[in-house]
Design a protein around this motif. Structure first.
Motif, short mmCIF file in Angstrom:
data_model
loop_
_atom_site.label_atom_id
_atom_site.label_comp_id
_atom_site.label_asym_id
_atom_site.label_seq_id
_atom_site.Cartn_x
_atom_site.Cartn_y
_atom_site.Cartn_z
N SER A 72 4.38 -6.24 -5.33
CA SER A 72 4.95 -4.88 -5.28
C SER A 72 5.17 -4.26 -6.66
O SER A 72 6.18 -3.60 -6.91
N ASP A 73 4.21 -4.48 -7.58
CA ASP A 73 4.33 -3.86 -8.91
C ASP A 73 3.43 -2.64 -9.05
O ASP A 73 3.20 -2.14 -10.15
N LEU A 74 2.91 -2.16 -7.92
CA LEU A 74 2.10 -0.94 -7.86
C LEU A 74 0.79 -1.05 -8.64
O LEU A 74 0.23 -0.05 -9.12
N LYS A 75 0.29 -2.27 -8.76
CA LYS A 75 -1.03 -2.50 -9.34
C LYS A 75 -1.55 -3.82 -8.81
O LYS A 75 -0.79 -4.60 -8.22
N LEU A 76 -2.83 -4.04 -8.97
CA LEU A 76 -3.43 -5.29 -8.50
C LEU A 76 -3.81 -6.15 -9.70
O LEU A 76 -4.59 -5.73 -10.56
N ASP A 77 -3.22 -7.34 -9.76
CA ASP A 77 -3.56 -8.26 -10.84
C ASP A 77 -4.86 -8.99 -10.48
O ASP A 77 -5.46 -8.76 -9.43
N ASP A 78 -5.28 -9.88 -11.36
CA ASP A 78 -6.58 -10.54 -11.16
C ASP A 78 -6.64 -11.32 -9.85
O ASP A 78 -7.65 -11.29 -9.15
N ALA A 79 -5.55 -12.01 -9.52
CA ALA A 79 -5.53 -12.80 -8.29
C ALA A 79 -5.61 -11.91 -7.06
O ALA A 79 -6.30 -12.22 -6.08
N GLU A 80 -4.90 -10.78 -7.12
CA GLU A 80 -4.91 -9.84 -5.99
C GLU A 80 -6.29 -9.17 -5.84
O GLU A 80 -6.79 -8.98 -4.72
N LEU A 81 -6.92 -8.83 -6.96
CA LEU A 81 -8.26 -8.26 -6.91
C LEU A 81 -9.27 -9.26 -6.37
O LEU A 81 -10.20 -8.90 -5.65
N LYS A 82 -9.08 -10.52 -6.71
CA LYS A 82 -9.96 -11.56 -6.20
C LYS A 82 -9.83 -11.66 -4.69
O LYS A 82 -10.83 -11.84 -3.98
N GLU A 83 -8.62 -11.53 -4.18
CA GLU A 83 -8.42 -11.56 -2.73
C GLU A 83 -9.09 -10.36 -2.06
O GLU A 83 -9.68 -10.49 -0.98
N VAL A 84 -9.01 -9.19 -2.71
CA VAL A 84 -9.71 -8.02 -2.19
C VAL A 84 -11.21 -8.30 -2.11
O VAL A 84 -11.85 -8.05 -1.08
N SER A 119 -12.38 -3.98 -8.75
CA SER A 119 -11.52 -3.49 -9.83
C SER A 119 -11.00 -2.11 -9.44
O SER A 119 -11.43 -1.52 -8.44
N PHE A 120 -10.04 -1.60 -10.24
CA PHE A 120 -9.51 -0.25 -10.01
C PHE A 120 -9.74 0.58 -11.26
O PHE A 120 -9.56 0.11 -12.38
N ASP A 121 -10.16 1.83 -11.06
CA ASP A 121 -10.35 2.76 -12.17
C ASP A 121 -9.96 4.15 -11.68
O ASP A 121 -10.49 4.64 -10.68
N ASN A 122 -9.02 4.79 -12.38
CA ASN A 122 -8.55 6.13 -11.99
C ASN A 122 -8.13 6.16 -10.52
O ASN A 122 -8.49 7.08 -9.76
N ASN A 123 -7.38 5.15 -10.12
CA ASN A 123 -6.83 5.04 -8.76
C ASN A 123 -7.90 4.90 -7.69
O ASN A 123 -7.64 5.19 -6.51
N GLN A 124 -9.08 4.45 -8.07
CA GLN A 124 -10.14 4.23 -7.10
C GLN A 124 -10.62 2.78 -7.16
O GLN A 124 -10.82 2.22 -8.23
N LEU A 125 -10.84 2.24 -5.96
CA LEU A 125 -11.37 0.88 -5.85
C LEU A 125 -12.86 0.89 -6.16
O LEU A 125 -13.61 1.71 -5.62
N ILE A 126 -13.28 -0.02 -7.03
CA ILE A 126 -14.70 -0.16 -7.37
C ILE A 126 -15.15 -1.56 -6.98
O ILE A 126 -14.48 -2.56 -7.28
N VAL A 127 -16.27 -1.62 -6.30
CA VAL A 127 -16.84 -2.90 -5.85
C VAL A 127 -18.22 -3.08 -6.47
O VAL A 127 -19.04 -2.14 -6.43
N LEU A 128 -18.46 -4.25 -7.05
CA LEU A 128 -19.74 -4.58 -7.67
C LEU A 128 -20.28 -5.87 -7.08
O LEU A 128 -19.53 -6.83 -6.89
N PHE A 129 -21.58 -5.90 -6.81
CA PHE A 129 -22.21 -7.16 -6.44
C PHE A 129 -23.71 -7.07 -6.67
O PHE A 129 -24.29 -5.98 -6.76
N GLU A 130 -24.34 -8.23 -6.75
CA GLU A 130 -25.78 -8.33 -6.96
C GLU A 130 -26.34 -9.39 -6.03
O GLU A 130 -25.70 -10.44 -5.83
N ASP A 131 -27.50 -9.14 -5.45
CA ASP A 131 -28.15 -10.17 -4.64
C ASP A 131 -29.65 -10.10 -4.81
O ASP A 131 -30.18 -9.19 -5.46
#
Length: 222
Positions: A72-84, A119-131
């Motif tokens: 509840s710190d109003l941001k997502l840390d590395d562990a929380e982003l990994k869960e996302v 990751s988050f940038d300007n209050n937007q969720l960004i998703v990256l992947f390669e296959d």
């Protein structure tokens, strides 16, 4: 018109298309701007990988923030982003990660991405992947590449043609960005659109006919 406005306009047009042909509850709830970079092999004769970037709308992004902000710190840390990222990877696996990859109309099997990065940038969720393709994907015939959600829940689109990129394409190939007109797409596919599609498109795989795609037409060399 800004990016968000263009996405909203596309979504509104798509919603109008569905009115009267499918249940009213079937329309996008989540919106994302996409980028696709096609990576060629060193000899430029086959597709080695697809690199995806999705930038989600602020409303959906804020929902993700509230759901995964465990401390509840109003941001997502590395562990929380990994869960996302892990949640997204598990959720999209059965949908081939919303990818459309075909050669002369036939689906190409892709390997699951080794990892997804959130990751988050300007209050937007960004998703990256390669296959990568499971088998070598030679630049031959008509190759279509894009993204779509078969459930119609998420509207992912390329707001500019430059967001569908392939570098060092050989002279034997030409590229074009296809943005299907919804009415024409239905008319051209009328014979293959079943009653099940019009009753419940979420139970079909036909939403790909509305998807923006990068089309590569490659002729044999020599």
């Amino acid at each position: 018109m800004n990016v968000r406005g263009r996405i909203a306009t596309t979504a509104a047009a798509f919603g109008a298309l569905l009115t009267g042909t499918v249940p009213a509850m079937v329309h996008p709830h989540v919106f994302a701007e996409a980028r696709l970079d096609v990576v060629l092999s060193p000899d430029h004769q086959s597709i080695a990988a697809l690199r995806h970037l999705w930038r989600f709308d602020e409303l959906f992004s804020s929902t993700v923030l509230m759901e995964f902000d465990k401390n509840s710190d109003l941001k997502l840390d590395d562990a929380e982003l990994k869960e996302v990222a892990n949640t997204i990877k598990a959720s999209l696996a059965e949908y081939n990660y919303f990818q459309m990859v075909t050669v002369d109309g036939k689906d190409v099997k892709m390997k699951a991405p080794a990892d997804i990065v959130a990751s988050f940038d300007n209050n937007q969720l960004i998703v990256l992947f390669e296959d990568q393709p499971q088998q070598p994907l030679r630049l031959k015939g008509k190759i279509d590449l894009g993204v779509y959600d078969p459930t119609f829940y998420t509207a992912i689109d390329f707001t500019d043609d430059t967001n569908l990129s392939v570098k060092d394409l050989p002279s034997s190939c030409n590229r074009s960005v296809i943005r299907p007109d919804p009415d024409q797409a239905i008319a051209q596919n009328q014979k293959t659109l079943t009653e099940a599609f019009f009753n419940d498109p979420t139970g079909t795989d036909m939403s790909k006919i509305f998807a923006t795609k990068l089309e590569l037409n490659c002729r044999p060399e020599g």
